[in-house]
Design an enzyme around this catalytic site. Structure first.
Site, mmCIF file in Angstrom:
data_model
loop_
_atom_site.group_PDB
_atom_site.id
_atom_site.type_symbol
_atom_site.label_atom_id
_atom_site.label_comp_id
_atom_site.label_asym_id
_atom_site.label_seq_id
_atom_site.Cartn_x
_atom_site.Cartn_y
_atom_site.Cartn_z
ATOM 1 C CB CYS A 145 5.280 -86.957 -3.340
ATOM 2 S SG CYS A 145 4.100 -87.823 -4.401
ATOM 3 C CB SER A 177 1.437 -89.811 -2.262
ATOM 4 O OG SER A 177 1.225 -89.916 -3.640
ATOM 5 C CG HIS A 213 -3.570 -87.701 -1.096
ATOM 6 N ND1 HIS A 213 -4.387 -86.646 -1.419
ATOM 7 C CD2 HIS A 213 -3.035 -88.108 -2.265
ATOM 8 C CE1 HIS A 213 -4.333 -86.436 -2.732
ATOM 9 N NE2 HIS A 213 -3.514 -87.301 -3.262
ATOM 10 C CG HIS A 254 6.245 -91.661 -0.946
ATOM 11 N ND1 HIS A 254 5.638 -90.512 -0.508
ATOM 12 C CD2 HIS A 254 6.081 -91.706 -2.285
ATOM 13 C CE1 HIS A 254 5.106 -89.897 -1.558
ATOM 14 N NE2 HIS A 254 5.369 -90.587 -2.653
ATOM 15 C CB CYS A 297 7.906 -91.203 -5.658
ATOM 16 S SG CYS A 297 6.146 -91.000 -6.044
#
Ligand code: COD
Ligand code: ZN
Length: 399
Positions: free
Chosen positions: A73, A75, A78, A94, A199
């Site tokens: 993912c 995220s 980042h 996650h 997620c």
């Protein structure tokens, strides 16, 4: 479960010795660690380091999960790039699923052998947010960040504590997770599909159904058609939206989005996406718009392309410090709503089983969503593929 190599902990994590020669126990003994392979972010901007780390046994209210699959993912990216702050060193990951192999004292929400979807907000159930029904915003989870709920870590290496992204840290063979962060699945699913529910499905479908509450027949525009954006599109289709406009800067992503329910596409790489969405909606703009990339400009575009009384839902988190210039007059005169959506405004423990049922009944196309499988050793390659705009979702698969 047999063959797990618990090690007696004799001091600093790097100086463990004396292999324990037993089966995994269901009651914890103080001071045992498991040697596991994990992808560690030691420093922002560096590749993930695949190395052996020490994982403590689960404490009270925690479970040990053998990870089955972990999604790639943006995220996590980042954090790797420093666009979002996180305590380091850290094991990221996650979006995951696995099997419970040991329970700590007092655990009642999961049992050994359960297949579980991992939730990156393990709600405490006691704070004001949880009590008001917003377990996705759990105050204790927010306060303890990338530590477990007691504020400490179970991961260690090179004499340092290693943090747990989302209290999940599933870029590792095993993970110790609060019991409220695992959602058991009855009648097991393929691990990669179960991981997606951890997620992208809950975040994306939830944004459409629980945050925006899209009405049947309405027009929808989704900016960013990666793993999460495709799920927003699926959510819009489930809500019987009329027009679903996929917006991306890559043509391959747009073509792929048609498979998940998009009815129109807008390529934002060469033309103004706001004007294109207005053209497709008779000049009105879309009733529901979603930002699913994570940027100030794309947030502004999502706002600008919304119709009168339009609902703008921001899923992506822009790099720290970026702002979106919203026209304050238009906000009032056109009665627009601008809102954020975290984890699809979902309550993991009750909403994830709903997503599982929707997949099983053919309403969520997770079979086409996961297009690439990798080993943990290939994780940096997997993130390079994400950066290069490969379509769909990638997943790390564990034995
Ligand atoms: N306009 C339109 N599309 C764009 C633009 C642009 N200017 N720039 C990039 N895109 C497209 C890319 O081509 C890509 O298709 C898509 O945006 C992004 O997709 P992915 O697959 O790279 O990213 P996802 O789907 O894995 O993640 C998107 C998030 C918005 C969730 C992520 O970036 C984010 O902001 N995460 C923070 C929020 C959060 O923590 N949520 C909970 C966990 S996910
Ligand atoms: Zn995610």
């Amino acid at each position: 479960m047999a063959g797990l190599g618990w090690v007696i902990y004799n001091g600093p994590a790097t100086q463990t010795s004396a292999m324990a020669n037993g089966r995994l126990r269901s009651t914890c003994q103080e001071g045992h660690v498991l040697k596991v392979k994990a992808a560690v972010l030691w420093e922002v901007g560096q590749p993930l380091d695949i190395c052996e780390v020490d994982l403590d046994e689960p404490k009270a209210g925690e479970v040990l999960v053998k990870v089955g699959a972990a999604g790639i993912c943006r995220s996590d990216r980042h954090f790797m790039h420093g666009d979002a702050p996180i305590a380091i060193p850290v094991v990221l990951g996650h979006e995951g699923a696995g099997t419970v192999v040991q329970t700590g004292p007092g655990v009642t929400l999961a049992s050994e052998g359960d297949q579980v979807i991992l939730s990156f907000v393990p709600a405490c159930g006691r704070c004001r947010s949880c009590l008001e029904g917003y377990s996705n915003l759990c105050d204790l989870h927010a306060a303890t960040g990338a530590n477990l709920l007691d504020g400490t870590t179970r991961l260690h290496a090179a004499g340092k504590d290693i943090h747990h992204m989302g209290k999940v840290a599933c870029f590792a063979e095993y993970a110790v997770i609060p019991e409220t962060g695992v959602v058991p699945v009855t009648d097991s699913l393929p691990m990669d599909k179960a991981a997606m529910i951890g997620c992208s499905v809950t975040t994306g479908v939830g944004a459409a159904l629980y945050s925006a509450e899209i009405k049947a027949g309405s027009t929808v525009a989704v900016i960013g058609c990666g793993g999460v954006g495709l799920n927003v599109i699926m959510g819009a289709a489930l809500a019987s939206a009329g027009q679903i406009i996929a917006v991306d800067i890559r043509e391959a992503q747009l073509e792929f989005a048609m498979r998940f329910g998009a009815t129109h596409t807008v390529n934002a790489s060469d033309q103004d996406p706001v004007q294109q969405v207005k053209d497709l909606t008779g000049g009105r703009g879309a009733d529901y718009t979603f930002e699913v990339f994570g940027g100030g400009d794309t947030t502004k575009a999502a706002y600008d392309m919304a119709a009168k009384r339009g609902v703008v839902t921001v899923v992506g988190i822009a790099p720290w410090g970026q702002e979106a210039a919203i026209n304050a007059v238009d906000l009032v005169r056109n009665e627009k709503t601008l809102r954020g959506s975290y984890y699809g405004s979902a309550r993991s423990r009750t909403d994830m089983p709903v997503m599982v049922d929707m997949y099983r009944s053919g309403k969520l196309n997770l079979d086409d969503l996961v297009v690439r499988h990798y080993t943990l050793d290939q994780i940096n390659e997997a993130y390079a593929d994400l950066d290069n705009g490969e379509i769909g979702r990638g997943a790390i698969m564990f034995d």
